[in-house]
Motif scaffolding. Structure first.
Motif, PDB file in Angstrom:
ATOM      1  N   ASN A 220       0.828  -1.190   0.000  1.00 26.93           N
ATOM      2  CA  ASN A 220       0.000   0.000   0.000  1.00 26.93           C
ATOM      3  C   ASN A 220       0.866   1.245   0.000  1.00 26.93           C
ATOM      4  OD1 ASN A 220      -2.336  -1.504   0.088  1.00 26.93           O
ATOM      5  ND2 ASN A 220      -2.354  -1.591   2.326  1.00 26.93           N
ATOM      6  N   MET A 221       0.431   2.250  -0.763  1.00 29.07           N
ATOM      7  CA  MET A 221       1.184   3.484  -0.874  1.00 29.07           C
ATOM      8  C   MET A 221       0.530   4.552  -0.018  1.00 29.07           C
ATOM      9  SD  MET A 221       2.228   5.568  -4.304  1.00 29.07           S
ATOM     10  CE  MET A 221       2.983   4.112  -4.985  1.00 29.07           C
TER      11      MET A 221
ATOM     12  N   VAL B 239      -0.587   8.050   0.996  1.00 34.43           N
ATOM     13  CA  VAL B 239      -0.840   9.303   0.281  1.00 34.43           C
ATOM     14  C   VAL B 239      -1.324  10.400   1.224  1.00 34.43           C
ATOM     15  CG1 VAL B 239      -1.324   8.168  -1.901  1.00 34.43           C
ATOM     16  CG2 VAL B 239      -3.189   8.567  -0.280  1.00 34.43           C
ATOM     17  N   GLY B 240      -1.522  10.090   2.514  1.00 38.70           N
ATOM     18  CA  GLY B 240      -1.970  11.096   3.463  1.00 38.70           C
ATOM     19  C   GLY B 240      -2.276  10.465   4.804  1.00 38.70           C
ATOM     20  N   TYR B 241      -2.906  11.249   5.681  1.00 31.04           N
ATOM     21  CA  TYR B 241      -3.257  10.749   7.004  1.00 31.04           C
ATOM     22  C   TYR B 241      -4.538  11.439   7.462  1.00 31.04           C
ATOM     23  CZ  TYR B 241      -0.881  15.118   8.268  1.00 31.04           C
ATOM     24  OH  TYR B 241      -0.499  16.428   8.346  1.00 31.04           O
ATOM     25  N   GLU B 242      -5.225  10.822   8.384  1.00 31.38           N
ATOM     26  CA  GLU B 242      -6.487  11.351   8.887  1.00 31.38           C
ATOM     27  C   GLU B 242      -6.232  12.382   9.983  1.00 31.38           C
ATOM     28  OE1 GLU B 242      -8.766   8.049  10.210  1.00 31.38           O
ATOM     29  OE2 GLU B 242      -8.984   7.162   8.208  1.00 31.38           O
ATOM     30  N   GLY B 243      -7.185  13.306  10.158  1.00 34.66           N
ATOM     31  CA  GLY B 243      -7.082  14.288  11.232  1.00 34.66           C
ATOM     32  C   GLY B 243      -6.487  15.600  10.768  1.00 34.66           C
ATOM     33  N   LYS B 244      -6.240  16.498  11.749  1.00 31.73           N
ATOM     34  CA  LYS B 244      -5.739  17.827  11.424  1.00 31.73           C
ATOM     35  C   LYS B 244      -4.284  17.751  10.965  1.00 31.73           C
ATOM     36  CE  LYS B 244      -4.055  19.161  16.012  1.00 31.73           C
ATOM     37  NZ  LYS B 244      -4.095  20.196  17.076  1.00 31.73           N
TER      38      LYS B 244
ATOM     39  N   ILE C 120       2.556  14.220   1.369  1.00 30.35           N
ATOM     40  CA  ILE C 120       1.524  13.437   2.051  1.00 30.35           C
ATOM     41  C   ILE C 120       0.790  14.274   3.103  1.00 30.35           C
ATOM     42  CG2 ILE C 120       2.571  11.199   1.608  1.00 30.35           C
ATOM     43  CD1 ILE C 120       3.833  11.256   4.329  1.00 30.35           C
ATOM     44  N   GLY C 121       0.881  15.613   2.988  1.00 29.13           N
ATOM     45  CA  GLY C 121      -0.004  16.470   3.760  1.00 29.13           C
ATOM     46  C   GLY C 121       0.560  17.156   4.975  1.00 29.13           C
TER      47      GLY C 121
ATOM     48  N   ILE D 138      -3.657   7.101   5.226  1.00 29.02           N
ATOM     49  CA  ILE D 138      -4.603   6.957   4.114  1.00 29.02           C
ATOM     50  C   ILE D 138      -3.816   6.375   2.943  1.00 29.02           C
ATOM     51  CG2 ILE D 138      -6.112   8.151   2.485  1.00 29.02           C
ATOM     52  CD1 ILE D 138      -6.511  10.309   4.609  1.00 29.02           C
ATOM     53  N   TYR D 139      -4.315   5.281   2.386  1.00 21.01           N
ATOM     54  CA  TYR D 139      -3.631   4.603   1.286  1.00 21.01           C
ATOM     55  C   TYR D 139      -4.425   4.781  -0.002  1.00 21.01           C
ATOM     56  CZ  TYR D 139      -1.370   2.231   5.202  1.00 21.01           C
ATOM     57  OH  TYR D 139      -0.697   1.957   6.351  1.00 21.01           O
ATOM     58  N   ASP D 140      -3.734   4.751  -1.117  1.00 19.04           N
ATOM     59  CA  ASP D 140      -4.376   4.784  -2.428  1.00 19.04           C
ATOM     60  C   ASP D 140      -4.013   3.498  -3.154  1.00 19.04           C
ATOM     61  OD1 ASP D 140      -5.403   5.213  -4.914  1.00 19.04           O
ATOM     62  OD2 ASP D 140      -4.637   7.248  -5.118  1.00 19.04           O
TER      63      ASP D 140
END
Length: 742
Positions: free
Chosen positions: A524-525, A527-532, A556-557, A656-658
């Protein structure tokens, strides 16, 4: 090219010397006193420099010849200094104008007789006490100075308006005769000197004789004859410099190896010298590790970032994988060199772990296959079908040994092939749960003479042939033998000149827990993460290290800041309040440890997470974390999996995976493929039988251009070709070929 470089260097050196001599002559036109002072200062600097370098190198010098000359020239320099200061016109010694002439004669007597006495120490067996030598020369020096300045009993050498006294002239001729005797002794002992040293010393003595003869003709201390004499003295001292300092001392390898041969009988002294060298080597390797890991951090870091790009074509992705494998291989070599000190100190430990044996061997084969293809030789591997699926062993050390043996085989093979064989050994393992596995590396290279087989296992020993020599550190085989022994085996070699070599060893390998091949699993790659949004501060004094992490984390944010110094880090931490800091350890001024301590002692920012990112490995990560207040440690080059795991742990993230961005291996059922024409299948099958990977790739490219319907077929075979799975390609194609086709 080397001859041209040498000639150019000689021309440049001659030009520089000519300019200096012309400049020195011009100073004589302006002020002879200035010329005389510069000429004498040159000889004084050379003499003192000779003493300092020879003195600091005395531990490597078995005989006392150079030490004796160095001490003598130190006191000769003292007399020359007094000669310069007492020269008429300097206005330092005002009670008599011609002290300089007396000191000159005394200094030249001391020089000529010292060069003669020095030959005694070429044959003297017992070492001379340096304190005794200093005492003797100090006494001689004191007597000369007292006889000139205090007792005033030193014979007069110059009379104003008249010129040189008979004592001065006769002394110059006596000194010339002593130097002639010195040349005769030098010729007698010429086998004790290197040819270039001998010629420089002899020519130096000849120039000194010419200088002394010139000093017998002048009537005025400022006359032309005096000027010529000082020029030849400069030439003489320059050749002494070339002979003793540049040729005899600044060639450390020649000097050290000559002395090591003579010191074989003094084991205790040799051990002490080796301990000093080992400490210096360890410090050097630690520093070089940091310097090498820094660019590798950028290479491997950006390789990992680029591999995340889904727009890459297959050819580019294969290229990135080669770069990554090669970079990791170089990183492994750096680690192996650092491990050498642990092996020598018997602190190396075998770390056991379960790993998939076939994947491990495939990775080894892929790296060696590239080297063999680049050199244009064959490479085959024969892996028995009954090998265990998974084993429990030290994967890193076993790989280190195999790569070293295979790399050596490729290096020493000009024609023919290298073969790796792995199969179950004949003798049963002592542990019923283990299996003995035999590894054999065969080559058709230059081979090794039976008398040299043990020699190649000695550290720093290099194999060479009459026609060429081979590069390398000479450490690979000694390390490999020791590692094999630590893993429970013995490394053997069977070789003969011009008939190749066979290196082999057997190891008892415990069967490991079977696992799925991680190379074929989709990953899994992130691409980001949950939350603030989180804030991360990247600290490193080198821009190329910061920009890699900045680009990755921004993509990744994360909100990312940068700092290049310790002071800047503290200011940004107080003002910006990041959630986490990636801290470089080695920085000029305030290093990462000190910055972290200041952060922990500041109530406003003491809770910020700090993760060290460093290429320095002088201490274990656990020690670094426990002693410095850091939360974690990441070695350079940074691996993304490790980085993401630490971010998730210390920032409590949910990634968060894409899944759509993950380049997956074609599962590929051949029944669902659209097969190309049978002549294409036959052509690829023939190429696979011949092991021609490059030709297979080119043929697959042609098939891909024939139509998009063949793309699944091309991707599957290209994947197998990239993994050098020749047998699987043949097995895959054979059912689709008509009977009678190859």
């Amino acid at each position: 090219m080397n001859a041209e470089n040498t000639a150019g260097k000689k021309i440049r050196s001659a030009a520089v010397i000519s300019v200096l001599l012309i400049g020195l002559y011009l100073t004589s036109l302006y002020s002879y006193l200035l010329f005389h002072s510069l000429a004498e200062i040159f000889s004084i600097i050379v003499a003192v420099g000779l003493f300092m370098i020879a003195w600091n190198s005395r531990k490597y010098i078995e005989n006392d010849y150079l030490i004796f000359i160095a001490v003598a020239y130190l006191f000769i320099a003292g007399l020359d200094l007094l000669h310069t200061l007492s020269y008429k016109g300097m206005a330092i010694f005002t009670d008599y104008d011609y002290y300089a002439n007396q000191l000159w004669i005394a200094s030249r007597y001391l020089e000529s007789l010292s060069l003669m006495a020095a030959f005694f120490f070429l044959v003297r067996k017992n070492r001379l006490s340096l304190y005794t030598l200093f005492g003797i020369y100090s006494t001689i020096f004191a007597l000369i100075v007292l006889s000139v300045f205090y007792w005033k009993i030193f014979p007069v050498c110059f009379v104003g308006g008249v010129g040189l006294t008979p004592f001065k002239k006769i002394s110059e001729y006596i000194i010339c005769l002593i130097f002639v005797a010195d040349i005769a002794l030098l010729n007698y002992f010429r086998n004790r000197f290197e040819p270039k040293v001998f010629h420089n010393l002899a020519l130096s003595m000849v120039f000194t004789i010419i200088a002394e003869l010139a000093f017998t003709f002048y009537i005025s201390n400022y006359g032309f004859s005096n000027l010529v004499g000082h020029y030849f003295k400069i030439f003489s001292f320059f050749l002494i410099y070339r002979a003793i300092i540049e040729t005899g001392i600044t060639r450390p390898y020649d000097l050290i190896f000559r002395e090591l041969v003579a010191k074989e009988k003094h084991l205790a002294e040799a051990k002490e010298t080796a301990d000093v060298a080992n400490r210096a080597k360890s410090e050097f390797l630690a520093n070089m590790s940091h310097e090498l890991r820094t660019p590798l951090n950028g290479i491997l870091g950006y390789t990992q970032i680029l591999k995340r790009d889904t727009s890459l074509i297959d050819a580019h992705r294969v290229g990135l994988e080669v770069i990554e494998r090669s970079g990791k291989h170089l990183l492994g070599l750096i680690n192996e060199i650092l491990d050498l000190s642990k092996i020598e100190a018997r602190k190396m430990e075998i770390q056991l772990s379960d790993f998939r044996f076939s994947s491990f061997l495939t990775a080894i084969v892929k790296m060696v296959q590239v080297k063999a293809m680049e050199k244009g030789i064959g490479f085959r591997w024969e892996l028995a079908t009954d090998l265990p699926m998974a084993v429990r062993a030290d994967e890193k050390r076993l790989g280190q040994v195999l790569l070293n043996l295979l790399s050596n085989a490729v290096k020493f093979t000009e024609n023919g092939e290298v073969v790796l064989k792995v199969f179950n050994g004949k003798s049963p393992a002592a542990d019923p749960a283990a299996v003995r596995v035999r590894f054999e590396v065969t080559d058709t290279g230059c081979g090794i003479d039976p008398s040299d087989i043990e020699t190649v296992f000695s550290p720093f020993t290099q194999l060479s042939t009459p026609s060429r020599s081979f590069e390398g550190t000479g450490l690979g085989l000694p390390i490999s033998r020791r590692l094999v022994e630590m893993m429970g085996g013995a490394l053997t070699v069977n070789s003969a000149p011009n008939q190749g070599s066979i290196f082999a060893f057997e190891l008892p390998l415990a069967r490991g827990t079977a696992m799925e091949d991680s190379e074929n699993l989709p990953q899994n790659m992130v691409v980001g993460y949950e939350g603030k949004q989180k804030k991360i501060l990247v600290v490193d004094d080198r821009w190329e290290n910061r920009i890699f992490l900045v680009n990755l984390l921004s993509s990744i944010g994360f909100e990312v800041g940068e700092a290049a110094t310790g002071r800047e880090t503290l200011d940004m931490a107080l003002e910006w309040r990041p959630d986490l800091i990636f801290m470089d350890i080695v920085m000029p001024g305030m290093d990462g440890f000190e910055v972290t301590r200041k952060i922990r002692n500041s109530p406003e920012i003491k809770d910020i997470r700090v993760i060290a990112v460093s290429a320095s490995h002088t201490r274990s990560p656990d020690d670094i974390i426990s002693e410095s207040g850091l939360d974690a440690y990441i070695p350079k080059p940074v691996q993304l999996e490790h980085l993401f795991a630490l971010l998730q742990k210390h920032l409590n993230l949910t990634w968060i995976y894409d899944e759509n961005q993950v380049p997956k291996v074609e599962a590929g059922n051949s029944e669902a493929w659209v097969l190309p024409p049978e002549e294409e299948l036959c052509a690829i099958y023939k190429l696979a039988r011949g092991g021609d990977i490059m030709a297979i790739r080119n043929r697959l490219q042609q098939i891909e251009e024939m139509g998009q319907e063949y793309l699944p077929f091309v991707r599957k075979l290209r994947s197998l070709a990239d993994m050098f799975q020749i047998r699987k390609i043949r097995d895959l194609l054979k059912p689709h070929l008509q009977t009678g086709n190859p």
